[in-house]
Write a protein that holds these residues in place. Structure first.
Motif, short mmCIF file in Angstrom:
data_model
loop_
_atom_site.label_atom_id
_atom_site.label_comp_id
_atom_site.label_asym_id
_atom_site.label_seq_id
_atom_site.Cartn_x
_atom_site.Cartn_y
_atom_site.Cartn_z
N TRP A 58 1.43 5.64 -0.41
CA TRP A 58 1.25 7.26 0.17
C TRP A 58 1.80 7.87 -0.12
CZ3 TRP A 58 0.83 2.88 3.67
CH2 TRP A 58 -0.08 2.89 4.71
N PHE A 64 1.10 -1.30 -0.24
CA PHE A 64 -0.26 0.10 -0.31
C PHE A 64 0.87 0.86 -0.29
CE2 PHE A 64 -3.34 -2.71 2.12
CZ PHE A 64 -4.37 -2.91 1.08
N VAL A 85 -4.31 6.57 1.80
CA VAL A 85 -4.11 5.45 0.92
C VAL A 85 -4.32 5.81 -0.66
CG1 VAL A 85 -3.68 2.91 0.67
CG2 VAL A 85 -3.40 3.42 2.44
#
Length: 674
Positions: free
Chosen positions: A357, A355, A385
C-alpha cells in the motif's frame, strides 16, 4: 540494499491497471493511481460534505434519558448516552448537553463530544482509573473510542506513566464522583459546565475514530474548566489559545460509529520484536519514551535525507488471516517538510511475497492527510492495495490472490532527498472491515456547491435508481442564480431522501477557503452555517471543506479543529485510499473528486472510475466505502473537470447498480454503527 530487494522485488503490480489504487489527493498522475499529488489535472474541485438527513433529527423521536437510544434510530449509547444520571431532559436541540453540562463520568459527554456513549471520558468514568480497563470505558482503553488511548494519554496513561495531566482535570473536576456533576445534576464549582464543555472539541486537535487527538503530542493535552476557559476560548496544544470565539449555537451530537476493537495488535511496548532497517535509516529508537500516545513508548525512525527508504519491520510471525480485516496504523511525523511518501507491506517468506500500500504521497501545497506533529490514524483496506510481488498477484479488477498466511509486516518512510524525516510508529493493528455487512461495499454520491443543475438534472437520474445523494450547501448562495432555492432543497430532502449538509455560510469565504481567513472568521462562518441549516429544517451535522482546505487559517489555527466545534464530520477531497466505516479520522473524510466525462480537461473520467480495476470494482470486491464528489451537472459536454454530463451520471448510476453496491448518504453511512 535497493528498494526492490528491501521489499522482495516489488514488481508484478497486477494486470490491466491493477496498480490503480486511489493515490494522492486526486487526479491521475504518472503513478497510475487515482489521485497522485494534484487534484485531477489541476482542477481540485470543491470538497463535499456529509451530514445527517432530516430523518435523524435532534431528538424528535424518543429523546434521550441516557438509557434509551438516541432518537430511536441512532442509538448513541446503550447505557447512559447523553444526559445519563445528570438529568433526563434528552437532547436540548441547542447545545446537546443533556440538562446543563451533562459531563458525567457515566453518561458520555453531554452531546458536544458524546463519543463515549457508554461510560464517559477516560479515567473519569468511575469504571476504571485508566478509563479503559473496565468493560464500558468510552474514551479510555478498549471500548468505543479507547483503543488509541483516548485524548492523547488521558485515558490510558495518566496514572500508569504519569506523563500528562489528567484530561478534564480529573482532580479538580472530580470533587463529585461523577466527573464534576453533583447528584442534583448541577455542575460542581470546579466541574466542566455548559460553556466550558462547548469549547472542548478544539483542544488537542480533531478526534479520530479511535479517540486520538490529532496533533496531541506527549505531555501537552488537557481540557480546561469553566474558570480558565470560557466558551469562546479555544486552547491549543503546547500553550496558546484562540480568544473571542462564540460558543457553537448547535454543538455536534457526536454520533459517530463505534470504535472497532483490534483482533491483533502491536503497540511497540517493551519486548516487541520489530527492528529498523533500510539503507535510508539514519537512526532509530525501538522504545521512544518521550513521544507516544498509547502505552509508555513508540518506535522512532529517522531517514537519512537522500530519498532512500527507512523501515520498521518484523518477519517470521505466526501466520495471520486477514480475510474480513483492515489494517489500522497510528503514527506521527515530527515535521513533514521533507516527507515524500509512506508505505506499508504485508507478506511472507522474509518479504519475498508481498502486497503493498502506498497510502500517503505528500504534497508541498494544499491540505495533506498527514500533517506535522500530529498523531494520525490510517485504515488500509484490500481495496487500496497498489502492488504485489513474488507469489502474490492482483487481478485485473484489483482483487488480491491471497488474504491469509501472512507472517511479515513493514512500515516504510521516504523523504524527498532534501532533508531527513522523523516518524514515530505507535501501533499496527488488524480490525474488522465491513465486508460482511456490505459485501459489495458502499458508495456515497455527494454534490458540492448547491448548483440548481443537481435538482434539475441529477435528481431525475438518481430517482430512477432510488439512490439518494448528499448535497453540501453554501447558505449565502441559496436563492440566487445559478444555485438552488430553499424549496428545491426541501424537496430533495423530504421527497427523495437526500441529505442537506453544509459547505460554507458566506459565498465569499467559500470562494477564498477557510485557510485564507482568520480563525475567528472561520469559526463564525461555521456557526452561522450550522444555525442556518437547522433554522431551515436541515439537521445534518456534516460538512465539507471548500477546495478541500482543512490545513490552517491565516493566523495558524487548524481548520479541522474549528470544524469539530460545530460538525460531527468534515469531508476533504483527498483520495489516497478509499474511506472506511468507521472512518479513521472523521474530520478528514476521503473522497474521489473531479469525476467527469469531458475530454482533455483533467479529472477522473467516468470510464476509468467504472472501468476494470477502477474504484467501483475495488469497492464492490472488497467492501470499502467510496465517497464520490461531484459538482455541476450539465446537459451537454463538460468543459471543466468539476462538470459531469447528465448522460455521464446515468452511466455512473448504471455501473453502481450493476455491481450491487449499496448507496447511502454520508449521514446514513456514519450512523450505521452509532
Amino acid at each position: 540494499m535497493s528498494k526492490d530487494s528491501e521489499h522482495g522485488a516489488q514488481g508484478a503490480h497486477g494486470e490491466d491497471g491493477a496498480q490503480a489504487g486511489y493515490g494522492g489527493q486526486s487526479g491521475y498522475d504518472g503513478r497510475a493511481r487515482y489521485g497522485g499529488r494534484s487534484a485531477y489535472g489541476g482542477q481540485p474541485g470543491e470538497p463535499g460534505q456529509s451530514g445527517q438527513d432530516g430523518r435523524f433529527g435532534y431528538g424528535g423521536q424518543p429523546g434521550q434519558d441516557g438509557r434509551s437510544e438516541y432518537g430511536g434510530r441512532l442509538g448513541q449509547a446503550e447505557q447512559p448516552g447523553y444526559g445519563g444520571r445528570t438529568g433526563r431532559s434528552g437532547y436540548s436541540g441547542q447545545a446537546g448537553f443533556g440538562q446543563e453540562a451533562g459531563y458525567d463520568g457515566q453518561s458520555g459527554f453531554g452531546g458536544h463530544l458524546g463519543q463515549a456513549g457508554r461510560s464517559g471520558f477516560g479515567g473519569q468514568s468511575g469504571a476504571s482509573d485508566f478509563g479503559g480497563q473496565a468493560e464500558q470505558p468510552g474514551f479510555g482503553g478498549r471500548d468505543e473510542y479507547g483503543e488509541r488511548s483516548g485524548y492523547g494519554r488521558e485515558a490510558q496513561q495518566v496514572e500508569q506513566a504519569g506523563q500528562v495531566e489528567r484530561v478534564g482535570r480529573a482532580e479538580r473536576a472530580g470533587k463529585s464522583e461523577r466527573g464534576g456533576i453533583s447528584r442534583s445534576g448541577k455542575p460542581e464549582k470546579k466541574g466542566i459546565g455548559r460553556r466550558g464543555a462547548l469549547g472542548l472539541f478544539g483542544l488537542g486537535g480533531l478526534l479520530t475514530a479511535g479517540g486520538v487527538a490529532a496533533g496531541a503530542a506527549t505531555k501537552e493535552l488537557w481540557l480546561p474548566t469553566d474558570s480558565d476557559s470560557p466558551g469562546g476560548t479555544l486552547r491549543l496544544n503546547g500553550g496558546g489559545a484562540v480568544e473571542g470565539l462564540s460558543a457553537p449555537t448547535y454543538a455536534p451530537s457526536g454520533r459517530r460509529p463505534r470504535y472497532r476493537r483490534a483482533t491483533w495488535s502491536e503497540l511497540f511496548q517493551d519486548g516487541h520484536e520489530w527492528t529498523a532497517g533500510g539503507e535510508g535509516t539514519a537512526s532509530s529508537e525501538p522504545g521512544d519514551t518521550e513521544t507516544f500516545t498509547r502505552g509508555r513508548q513508540s518506535f522512532r525512525v529517522t531517514t537519512r535525507g537522500d530519498g532512500v527508504q527507512a523501515f520498521v519491520r518484523r518477519t517470521g510471525m505466526d501466520a495471520m488471516d486477514v480475510r474480513g480485516k483492515q489494517i489500522r496504523l497510528v503514527f506521527r511525523v515530527q515535521d513533514t517538510a521533507h516527507l515524500d511518501r509512506l508505505t506499508f507491506h504485508l507478506g511472507k517468506r522474509e518479504m519475498r511475497d508481498t502486497f503493498g500500500w502506498e497510502f500517503h504521497i505528500h504534497g508541498k501545497e494544499g491540505a495533506n492527510y498527514v500533517q506535522s506533529g500530529e498523531w494520525v490514524t490510517v485504515h488500509l483496506q484490500w481495496a487500496d492495495v497498489t502492488e504485489a510481488s513474488g507469489e502474490f498477484k492482483l487481478s485485473g479488477r484489483g482483487e488480491p490472490s491471497a488474504r491469509s498466511g501472512f507472517t511479515d509486516m513493514s512500515f516504510g518512510v521516504f523523504d524527498d532527498k532534501a532533508g531527513p524525516v522523523t516518524c514515530n510508529l505507535q501501533s499496527v493493528e488488524l480490525i474488522p472491515d465491513t465486508a460482511k455487512e456490505f459485501p459489495k461495499g458502499v458508495v456515497s454520491i455527494t454534490f458540492d456547491d448547491s448548483h440548481a443543475s443537481v435538482h434539475e438534472l441529477a435528481r431525475p437520474v438518481m430517482d430512477r435508481f432510488a439512490m439518494p445523494g448528499t448535497l453540501y450547501n453554501i447558505a449565502g448562495a441559496i436563492g440566487t442564480e445559478p444555485f438552488m432555492s430553499i424549496g428545491q432543497m426541501r424537496s430533495l430532502q423530504d421527497s427523495s431522501g437526500w441529505e442537506m449538509a453544509g459547505h460554507a455560510y458566506s459565498l465569499d469565504i467559500h470562494q477564498s477557503s477557510y485557510a485564507k481567513v482568520t480563525a475567528q472568521q472561520a469559526d463564525e462562518d461555521f456557526r452561522r452555517l450550522r444555525e442556518w441549516l437547522v433554522g431551515n429544517g436541515f439537521t445534518s451535522e456534516h460538512f465539507a471543506y471548500p477546495h478541500g482546505a482543512f490545513q490552517k487559517t491565516s493566523d495558524g489555527i487548524p481548520v479541522d479543529m474549528l470544524a469539530a466545534r460545530h460538525f460531527t464530520t468534515a469531508r476533504s477531497i483527498i483520495s489516497e485510499t478509499a474511506e472506511s466505516i468507521a472512518p479513521a479520522m472523521p474530520y478528514r473524510l476521503k473522497a474521489l473528486t473531479g469525476v467527469t466525462d469531458g475530454q482533455d480537461i483533467g479529472g477522473a473520467l467516468v470510464k476509468q472510475v467504472a472501468g476494470k480495476g477502477g474504484p467501483l470494482d475495488r469497492c464492490a470486491l472488497n467492501g470499502s466505502w467510496l465517497i464520490l464528489c461531484l459538482h455541476r451537472i450539465v446537459a451537454g459536454t463538460p468543459e471543466v473537470s468539476t462538470e459531469l454530463s447528465a448522460e455521464g451520471l446515468l452511466r455512473l448510476m448504471e455501473e453502481i447498480e450493476k455491481r450491487g453496491i449499496t448507496v447511502l448518504t454520508v449521514n446514513e453511512a456514519m450512523t450505521y454503527y452509532a
